[in-house]
Design an enzyme around this catalytic site. Structure first.
Site, PDB file in Angstrom:
ATOM      1  N   CYS A 408    -118.122  79.554 -21.557  1.00 12.95           N
ATOM      2  CA  CYS A 408    -118.306  79.765 -20.120  1.00 12.95           C
ATOM      3  C   CYS A 408    -118.354  78.450 -19.341  1.00 12.95           C
ATOM      4  O   CYS A 408    -117.920  78.390 -18.188  1.00 12.95           O
ATOM      5  CB  CYS A 408    -119.599  80.536 -19.860  1.00 12.95           C
ATOM      6  SG  CYS A 408    -119.621  82.207 -20.522  1.00 12.95           S
ATOM      7  N   MET A 409    -118.906  77.400 -19.947  1.00  7.73           N
ATOM      8  CA  MET A 409    -119.115  76.133 -19.238  1.00  7.73           C
ATOM      9  C   MET A 409    -117.879  75.248 -19.207  1.00  7.73           C
ATOM     10  O   MET A 409    -117.946  74.127 -18.696  1.00  7.73           O
ATOM     11  CB  MET A 409    -120.273  75.359 -19.872  1.00  7.73           C
ATOM     12  CG  MET A 409    -121.639  75.978 -19.645  1.00  7.73           C
ATOM     13  SD  MET A 409    -122.994  74.892 -20.142  1.00  7.73           S
ATOM     14  CE  MET A 409    -122.767  74.833 -21.926  1.00  7.73           C
TER      15      MET A 409
END
Length: 420
Positions: A408-409
């Protein structure tokens, strides 16, 4: 690096989920996360407030290890600061951020005048971190400000903070040689894509990029699309989760655009339950090697799979219901593999549910067989290592409070293909 490798590293495009990662976009924790409070965290989609200093330390360590692995890392605040030094980019973005609907009709002039006094770096911090009513100095205050200060929650901001920029995966997706500018599901995140449009419009490293679909200045209605659901896995195949955040209306539009351009030949759709714990496909399924995936079986065993392929009749594609065929088998066949090796979330029913909640299946690969995951998911990490995957751990105590891990990051900008 050879001249050929250098050319590859500069050509924006993502051609797999596990090929060598050459360039990636991240966003460091900062002002937006200092704005999180117990009162507004739900509205801003975080489960709890952050210990920001620790989150910054852990994120910096993550970025440092990516760079040590040969990945070029660019950071959102830095890119924004660079374009905010350009008068035309500054005017374009402030014209869209400082409006009657955003700040209130009585505060347009004061808010705009104050922001125009800021350096490019300071302005970038506010664009991500939000502009609170208390941020306006005395010289820029008016009677309208008292009215604004009576608001509650995130609305006490003239520009709300955007703490979910930490999870850069969602706002844009590079799918082979082009990208999508995504209409996000929750209104708290809509302005994130506007910031990315500014970067792709004005930053010299990104100007001229091919946009397959999406525009944050349009109303997309029920067509919502988030990068955590989207995986360009190679062989002209794209996986798309039809989830809490990504809708059928968007999936079919993007598939049609990819097929028209010849960018993809097969979209595999995972019909998922609408759950916060499984908000995106990458919360329950990611690749760790060419033929290795990690997944949470309690969700993935219930996925209903569809295949979309180019077709001659309107709307330009055909839909095949894959019936009871497991998602992983459909994906393996699409990639020309006999099967995928599956690493399930580790532990018993209680431990595996906790590990999935803590992004245990949210692995991001930097090359085939090398992934980054949160340190706290010890049981799942051990199973990945047993499958001969190198696991590099990230401290996740603070970074995961918005329900996102390493996948996600990171928003891959340049990733090489792999052979299947």
């Amino acid at each position: 690096m050879t001249s050929n490798e250098s050319a590859v590293s500069q050509a924006l495009g993502v051609h797999s989920e596990v090929g060598r990662l050459r360039k990636v976009l991240v966003c460091s924790p900062g002002l937006a996360h200092r704005r999180l409070t117990p009162t507004n965290s739900d509205e801003l989609l975080f489960d709890d407030v952050m210990w920001v200093e620790n989150a910054q330390r852990d994120h910096a360590a993550f970025v440092g290890e990516l760079r040590r692995r040969g990945v070029e890392v660019v950071e959102l605040h830095d890119l924004l600061a660079q374009i905010m030094a350009l008068p035309e980019a500054r005017a374009w973005l402030l014209d869209r951020k400082i409006t009657a609907n955003q700040v209130g009709i009585g505060l347009i002039d004061a808010a705009r005048a104050y922001l125009e006094t800021l350096s490019p770096r300071e302005l970038a911090e506010y664009l991500v971190g939000g502009l609170a009513t208390s941020d306006l100095p005395e010289d820029f205050r008016s009677p309208h400000l008292a009215l604004a200060r009576e608001s509650t929650g995130a609305r006490e901001y003239l520009m709300p903070p955007l703490p979910n920029t930490l999870y850069t995966r969602d706002t844009t997706c590079w799918l082979y040689g082009g990208l999508t500018l995504n209409p996000l599901y929750w209104s708290a995140r809509h302005d994130e894509t506007l910031l990315m449009k500014a970067i792709y419009t004005f930053h010299p490293d990104f100007k001229g990029s091919k946009v397959w679909w999406g525009d944050p200045e349009r109303d997309w209605g029920q067509a919502t699309f988030e990068g955590g659901d989207i995986m360009p896995v190679g062989n002209g195949v794209v996986l798309m989760g039809m989830s809490e955040r990504t809708s059928r209306q968007a999936i079919t539009q993007v598939a049609a655009a990819l097929f028209r351009s010849g960018a993809a030949e097969h979209v595999v759709v995972a019909g998922m339950p609408k759950l916060r714990s499984a908000m995106h496909l990458d919360t329950v399924f990611t690749f760790a090697d060419r033929d290795v995936v990690t997944l949470y079986p309690r969700i993935m065993d219930a996925v209903h799979t569809f295949s979309l392929r180019p077709g001659d009749r309107a709307p330009g594609f055909d839909v095949v219901d894959e019936g009871s065929t497991p998602f992983v088998d459909v994906v393996a066949k699409a990639l020309g593999l006999p099967k995928l090796r599956v690493v399930e979330t580790g532990g018993d029913a209680y431990a595996s549910e906790r590990q999935q909640w803590d992004s245990g299946n949210n692995a991001v690969a930097v090359e085939p067989g090398v992934v980054f995951t949160y340190d706290r998911n010890t049981l799942t990490n051990a199973l990945l290592r047993e499958a001969r995957v190198e696991v590099v751990t990230i401290v996740g105590a603070e970074l995961g409070r918005g329900r996102g891990g390493g996948h996600c990051m990171t928003c891959p900008l340049v990733r090489e293909p792999v052979d299947f």
